[in-house]
Design an enzyme around this catalytic site. Sequence first.
Site, short mmCIF file in Angstrom:
data_model
loop_
_atom_site.label_atom_id
_atom_site.label_comp_id
_atom_site.label_asym_id
_atom_site.label_seq_id
_atom_site.Cartn_x
_atom_site.Cartn_y
_atom_site.Cartn_z
N LYS A 169 0.82 -1.21 0.00
CA LYS A 169 0.00 0.00 0.00
C LYS A 169 0.85 1.26 0.00
O LYS A 169 0.60 2.20 -0.76
CB LYS A 169 -0.93 0.02 1.22
CG LYS A 169 -1.89 -1.15 1.31
CD LYS A 169 -2.89 -0.96 2.43
CE LYS A 169 -2.23 -0.83 3.79
NZ LYS A 169 -1.50 -2.05 4.20
N ARG B 193 10.51 -8.52 6.70
CA ARG B 193 10.76 -7.10 6.88
C ARG B 193 11.76 -6.84 8.00
O ARG B 193 11.77 -7.54 9.01
CB ARG B 193 9.45 -6.35 7.18
CG ARG B 193 8.45 -6.41 6.08
CD ARG B 193 7.33 -5.41 6.22
NE ARG B 193 6.61 -5.51 7.48
CZ ARG B 193 5.45 -4.91 7.70
NH1 ARG B 193 4.89 -4.19 6.75
NH2 ARG B 193 4.85 -5.03 8.87
N ARG C 202 10.44 -5.63 13.32
CA ARG C 202 9.52 -4.78 14.05
C ARG C 202 8.91 -5.60 15.19
O ARG C 202 8.74 -6.81 15.09
CB ARG C 202 8.40 -4.28 13.12
CG ARG C 202 8.90 -3.37 12.02
CD ARG C 202 7.72 -2.89 11.19
NE ARG C 202 8.16 -2.13 10.04
CZ ARG C 202 7.33 -1.62 9.12
NH1 ARG C 202 6.03 -1.82 9.23
NH2 ARG C 202 7.80 -0.92 8.10
N ARG D 99 -3.58 -9.90 13.37
CA ARG D 99 -3.91 -8.76 12.50
C ARG D 99 -4.67 -9.19 11.26
O ARG D 99 -5.58 -8.49 10.80
CB ARG D 99 -2.63 -8.01 12.11
CG ARG D 99 -1.97 -7.28 13.27
CD ARG D 99 -1.01 -6.22 12.78
NE ARG D 99 0.04 -6.77 11.96
CZ ARG D 99 1.18 -7.26 12.42
NH1 ARG D 99 1.41 -7.31 13.72
NH2 ARG D 99 2.12 -7.70 11.59
#
Length: 215
Positions: free
Chosen positions: A14, A123, A156, A167
């Site tokens: 996104k 990530r 993270r 999530r």
Amino acid sequence: MRKYVIMGVQGSGKGTQGALLAHDFDLTMISVGDIFRWHVQNHTKIGAQVRRIMAAGELVGDDLVEAVVRDRLGQHDWNYGFVVDGFPRNRRQAEFFLETYDIDGVIQLRLPDEEVHRRVLARRLCAGCGMDYNLIAHSPKIADRCDVCGGRLVSREDDTPEALASRLHDYHTKTNPVLELFANKEFVFTVDARPDKITVQQEIRAQLGLPAYQA
């Protein structure tokens, strides 16, 4: 003036796709995630609250998200329009958005859950300067070290299999009704997020009737 919402699960691109649109059409990129990360990095009261929520793998509460978005859009610095990433997250927020702004399109980036896991768990974030990396598409020249400042790369806090599963569940249960509401207004343009970023961007522009991307 163009006003777009970009939606998709974590790892669907996104931010990347929204930034490409914003750059070429002088749109203001408004990322709810970036706003909250700024608060976390600057140790604000909101940041402390968000950090606890993210560490638990949960989504930030609707009231807080809505307040942050209202405040950001209320600055009216988006002379040619905006691209919003990370909002709305539920039907109530979507109804508020439709009542307040004339939306030109909702871009839905579709990505299978198994691909989300692969991308998100790869990530990394520089502990020094905050530079983003992805070990699949953007690996550092020296393993586990930032190309910019040499800082250590870390995951993270919320990028764990357990937090991601939570999530994804929240996303599917809360966001699908939002997409249905927007689809009833004929606003939704669905794009396969699996190809490379340029292919995805070209498809977004084709569906929105915009000029093709020029690298």
